[in-house]
Design an enzyme around this catalytic site. Structure first.
Site, PDB file in Angstrom:
ATOM      1  N   GLY A   8      49.635  75.785 -80.521  1.00 58.20           N
ATOM      2  CA  GLY A   8      49.826  77.140 -81.028  1.00 58.20           C
ATOM      3  C   GLY A   8      50.448  77.200 -82.403  1.00 58.20           C
ATOM      4  CG  HIS A  23      38.205  52.590 -82.426  1.00 59.21           C
ATOM      5  ND1 HIS A  23      39.127  52.539 -83.454  1.00 59.21           N
ATOM      6  CD2 HIS A  23      38.335  53.827 -81.894  1.00 59.21           C
ATOM      7  CE1 HIS A  23      39.795  53.672 -83.510  1.00 59.21           C
ATOM      8  NE2 HIS A  23      39.322  54.477 -82.584  1.00 59.21           N
ATOM      9  CE1 TYR A  67      42.997  55.186 -84.882  1.00 55.11           C
ATOM     10  CE2 TYR A  67      44.807  54.557 -83.456  1.00 55.11           C
ATOM     11  CZ  TYR A  67      43.559  55.115 -83.625  1.00 55.11           C
ATOM     12  OH  TYR A  67      42.872  55.591 -82.535  1.00 55.11           O
TER      13      TYR A  67
END
Length: 329
Positions: A212, A124, A56
């Protein structure tokens, strides 16, 4: 904040954790000071299970967490990962599970994080060329050396988990799981429960879709990876999938909560061994996620939610063709 148990004797953690990936990469511009404030706020609100990985931000996410860990190490259960390598001028992605690479990766993570022991260390992704027995056996040596407390796997099949667990007790399996990613229900969710392994859903809010707030690609930053690496967010797929959020929003309105809270509460309701790690960079969404833990869903509610997006009905894969080759191995 309620607690739930990790497997293999790692003990209790907050029932909702925090995925830190987006604080350093993938979802548009990052803000270090804001991210650090969010980490502090999450811990203050009772979240003590934090998730990162060496890939990351090419290590920057672990470095971001280092100052936070220095202040609160004894209060935190920290998970990180190895296995996804991005190198070269184009940061080309490959999977490396070799023992030599794992040893190097673990040392690098410990240094970046500024800690002596990783609480939960995941493979991972898996390279099928390396037997899982070899990978887990090498990881177990890290436990013996005191560099790691417990072992985890990510995106594995039930058969692979059983083989791994026979070599060394696996504490947790991490896979994508939400109302719009239901494939863990094909076996791994149940296998984890049977073996006493915690199941850690990442992206339990459908990479933000189930909030949403995403109705078109214009609702995402120009460099947001969902535009190019997440087929479900592209073109006709996204338009077809909007029916899911429309139904979820209608139901959440009737329950007096947000769509995100209802979606997260549904994930929590899938078993006491399930510990979701929604990611966020802002404090307001920490409060929203925590609120999901207080929602009381009836069996009818859970059934209704499950029918909003049955397994296999979402349009588009969750990764590109290349990415899908490394899940459910």
């Amino acid at each position: 904040m309620k607690s739930r148990n990790l497997g293999a004797g790692l003990g209790a953690v907050s029932a909702i954790g925090l995925g830190c990936m987006g604080m350093s990469e993938f979802y548009g511009p990052s803000n270090k000071s804001q991210s650090l404030a969010t980490l502090e706020y999450a811990l203050d609100k009772g979240i003590n299970f934090f998730d990162t990985a060496d890939t990351y931000g090419l290590g920057r996410n672990e470095e971001l967490l280092s100052s936070f860990l220095a202040r609160h190490r004894d209060e935190i259960t920290l998970a990180t990962k190895f296995g996804i390598v991005r190198d070269g001028p184009l940061e080309e992605r490959r999977i490396d599970n070799t023992t030599a690479y794992m040893i190097k990766a673990c040392e690098a993570s410990l240094k970046r994080l500024g800690i002596e022991t990783i609480d939960l260390y995941y493979a991972h992704r898996l390279n099928p060329a390396v037997p899982i027995e070899d990978t887990v056996g090498a990881m177990a040596e890290l436990v013996k050396q005191g560099k790691v407390r417990g072992l985890g796997l990510s995106e594995v099949s039930p058969a692979t988990l059983r083989r791994a667990h026979a070599i060394y007790p696996i504490a947790a399996v991490q896979s994508e799981y939400s109302l719009w990613t239901r494939d863990p229900e094909d076996g791994i969710l149940q296998t984890c429960k049977e073996l006493g392994v915690a199941f850690i859903p990442y992206s339990p809010l459908g990479r933000g879709f189930l909030t949403g707030k995403i109705r078109s690609v214009d609702d995402m930053a120009a460099d947001d990876f969902r535009r190019t690496s997440q087929p479900r967010f592209e073109g006709d797929n996204l338009q077809k999938n909007l029916s899911v959020i429309d139904a979820l929003t209608k139901f959440s309105d009737s329950k007096g909560c947000t769509p995100a809270q209802l979606a997260l509460a549904w994930v929590l309701a899938q078993g006491e061994h399930v510990i979701p790690i929604p990611g966020t960079r802002t404090e307001r969404y920490i409060d929203e996620n925590i609120g999901a833990g207080s929602l009381s869903l009836t069996e009818e509610d859970i059934s209704t939610l499950g029918k909003i997006a049955p397994n296999g009905t979402i349009s588009g894969d969750r990764y590109t063709t290349e990415g899908m080759q490394h899940v459910n191995i």
